[in-house]
Design an enzyme around this catalytic site. Sequence first.
Site, PDB file in Angstrom:
ATOM      1  N   SER A   1      -1.125   6.340   0.719  1.00 38.62           N
ATOM      2  CA  SER A   1      -2.435   5.698   0.828  1.00 38.62           C
ATOM      3  C   SER A   1      -2.596   5.168   2.251  1.00 38.62           C
ATOM      4  CB  SER A   1      -2.560   4.544  -0.172  1.00 38.62           C
ATOM      5  OG  SER A   1      -2.457   5.037  -1.496  1.00 38.62           O
TER       6      SER A   1
ATOM      7  N   LEU B   1       0.887  -1.157   0.000  1.00 38.53           N
ATOM      8  CA  LEU B   1       0.000   0.000   0.000  1.00 38.53           C
ATOM      9  C   LEU B   1       0.926   1.208   0.000  1.00 38.53           C
ATOM     10  CD1 LEU B   1      -3.014   0.705   0.069  1.00 38.53           C
ATOM     11  CD2 LEU B   1      -2.892   0.713   2.556  1.00 38.53           C
ATOM     12  N   ASP B   2       0.748   2.091  -0.968  1.00 38.01           N
ATOM     13  CA  ASP B   2       1.662   3.218  -1.152  1.00 38.01           C
ATOM     14  C   ASP B   2       1.779   4.081   0.093  1.00 38.01           C
ATOM     15  OD1 ASP B   2       2.165   2.547  -3.821  1.00 38.01           O
ATOM     16  OD2 ASP B   2       0.411   3.667  -4.508  1.00 38.01           O
ATOM     17  N   LEU B   3       2.884   4.787   0.176  1.00 31.80           N
ATOM     18  CA  LEU B   3       3.177   5.692   1.278  1.00 31.80           C
ATOM     19  C   LEU B   3       2.040   6.685   1.497  1.00 31.80           C
ATOM     20  CD1 LEU B   3       5.620   6.504   3.179  1.00 31.80           C
ATOM     21  CD2 LEU B   3       6.200   8.185   1.432  1.00 31.80           C
TER      22      LEU B   3
END
Length: 183
Positions: free
Chosen positions: A48, A44-46
């Site tokens: 998000s 999960l992106d930074l």
Amino acid sequence: MARLILFNKPYGVLSQFTDRSLDPSRSTLSQFIDLPGVYPAGRLDLDSEGLLLLCDDGRLQARIADPRFKTPKTYLVQVEGEPDEASLEPLRKGVRLKDGLTRPAVAERIPAPDLWPRDPPIRVRKTIPDSWLKLTISEGRNRQVRRMTAAVGLPTLRLVRWSIGDWTIEGLAPGEWREIAVA
């Protein structure tokens, strides 16, 4: 019996236990979870927030993260603009991105969900409205949801993964986790 950790990843936290960039300001999973032998099943992106699953079983990890298994992932997405049915239709049919056509998504406009405040808050522009979508995809390309909404003229302002398969972050505040046993 496999261990499965449901973690509500806060905004700005890396989906890994160490930061190879040596930037001391970046938070990692190790600041929230002190369990040996568990690893993220996917990423999960930074920038998000929301559900990140961690487990101690390689087969379960693959079943969750591998696109071949088409595990549905549901996101609550705050977008810039006011989507109508015509702008949601391409999401439902599949959006052409630089890396190819996406699988069809389940996309619907929803009222603003009752979520925790984001820190830092999203940018607000007085002249441009924002709204919320519920988007379910069955693949996991890099920054896919953000790229899909941008492709239909609805840039993402906030992205919260609510569920993966049957697992949700219901009842978990940012930074909290719970363990469940999986057969």
